[in-house]
Write an enzyme that holds these catalytic residues in place. Sequence first.
Site, mmCIF file in Angstrom:
data_model
loop_
_atom_site.group_PDB
_atom_site.id
_atom_site.type_symbol
_atom_site.label_atom_id
_atom_site.label_comp_id
_atom_site.label_asym_id
_atom_site.label_seq_id
_atom_site.Cartn_x
_atom_site.Cartn_y
_atom_site.Cartn_z
ATOM 1 N N HIS A 1 94.622 -12.443 -43.184
ATOM 2 C CA HIS A 1 93.381 -12.438 -42.533
ATOM 3 C C HIS A 1 91.940 -12.078 -43.347
ATOM 4 O O HIS A 1 90.998 -11.519 -43.005
ATOM 5 C CB HIS A 1 93.243 -11.308 -41.557
ATOM 6 C CG HIS A 1 93.950 -12.029 -40.216
ATOM 7 N ND1 HIS A 1 93.591 -12.579 -39.154
ATOM 8 C CD2 HIS A 1 95.410 -11.626 -39.930
ATOM 9 C CE1 HIS A 1 94.539 -12.817 -38.512
ATOM 10 N NE2 HIS A 1 95.593 -12.116 -38.645
ATOM 11 N N LYS B 1 94.979 -20.198 -41.393
ATOM 12 C CA LYS B 1 93.978 -19.294 -41.073
ATOM 13 C C LYS B 1 92.742 -19.896 -41.814
ATOM 14 O O LYS B 1 92.348 -21.119 -41.302
ATOM 15 C CB LYS B 1 94.022 -18.054 -41.005
ATOM 16 C CG LYS B 1 95.333 -17.194 -40.109
ATOM 17 C CD LYS B 1 95.364 -15.900 -40.354
ATOM 18 C CE LYS B 1 96.186 -15.117 -39.398
ATOM 19 N NZ LYS B 1 98.064 -15.727 -39.620
ATOM 20 N N SER C 1 95.339 -6.921 -38.396
ATOM 21 C CA SER C 1 94.598 -8.025 -37.475
ATOM 22 C C SER C 1 94.156 -7.492 -36.053
ATOM 23 O O SER C 1 93.581 -8.120 -35.323
ATOM 24 C CB SER C 1 95.562 -9.068 -37.698
ATOM 25 O OG SER C 1 96.578 -8.963 -36.909
#
Length: 394
Positions: free
Chosen positions: A212, A241, A184
């Site tokens: 991610h 996320k 990330s």
Amino acid sequence: MADAFLSHVSDTLSLIKAEGLYKTERMITSPQGGEITVGGRQVINLCANNYLGLADHPALIEAAKNAMEPKGFGMASVRFICGTQDIHRELEQRLAKFLGKDDSILFAACFDANGGLFEPLLGPEDAIISDSLNHASIIDGVRLCKAKRYRYMNNDMNDLEAWLKQAREDGARHIMIATDGVFSMDGYLANLPRIRELADKYHAVVMVDDCHATGFMGPRGAGTPDHFGVDVDILTGTLGKALGGAIGGYIAGPQPVIDLLRQRARPYLFSNSLPPSIVAAGLEAIRLVEDGDMLRKQLFGNAKYWRAGLEKLGFDLLPGEHPIIPVMLGEAQLAQDMAARLFDEGVYVSGFFFPVVPRGQARIRTQMNAALTRDELDRALAAFGKVGKALGVI
């Protein structure tokens, strides 16, 4: 409390500030989105993990509201005592189907998922081979496990194979390779095709943290395995996320693995269940992702446009295909100064520096999302150009 102890803590804080490593927080007074309100100002937000722009999506808000009347506000218990509702299992089964796994298990966060994964599955006779740039939650989870620990250089497949050979020579009963799907801080993708090949060659299990990537990487948005067209054994991820941006983590994998984790994973056994509103919104987020081709197209269109604009201005970028696009600056204080000046220009970003990234590799990590418009990106590029020139970065 002893004065000497408080003095030591204060001295540590002073040193952090003197080195330009002190982190501050700004108060947001609006929902998360492409533009947010901070200190009474409207600013363009380029540093959230809100990849698909779902954090303020009306459908998720409505789903969360609608769940509280029939299901209540919170569970006030852990899952195995009296904290499991029908919608908890519904979300676990929907996640598993979406990710192509037998089943999944929910946690309060993916940090807890990674913290609870390794210890129940592996013992002193086993080995974990972990990428050197893995997320802190994987590192902490591995530390809690009694398995032998090996670390390979980031995405270096030759080094991984050398440690696989070593683990076999050391007599490991079972070997698990642990890696982020996306690193990330850099936006780099793990080399899952080669990792799968090596795992098969040395009879190892592959674990991937896909925080991610879930929701937008791959043709279905099912993450880095979907992107590469390969199968991995165990996936961990988050609802915090792309899948709405709230909270909640999960582990997905083979049924026996999930069943054992339900019996032995300590963060699962000793933490409250996710609130019904979060679970209901998670179910709605998966529905939107499954129908989210246009959102993913917008996200990657924005990423391509933003990267090209920064390159044209002359910024030093890390290469990649992911919506994480780091602007490399080197020094922590420069990253903080640039972030502060960009905020003055109406752009919200954060400087990343030690210990989040290695010393000398400070950066501003920009992140694209599907909610950003081209007008917002153009205004942000103009601000980056102005501040970058003022600070001598470009």
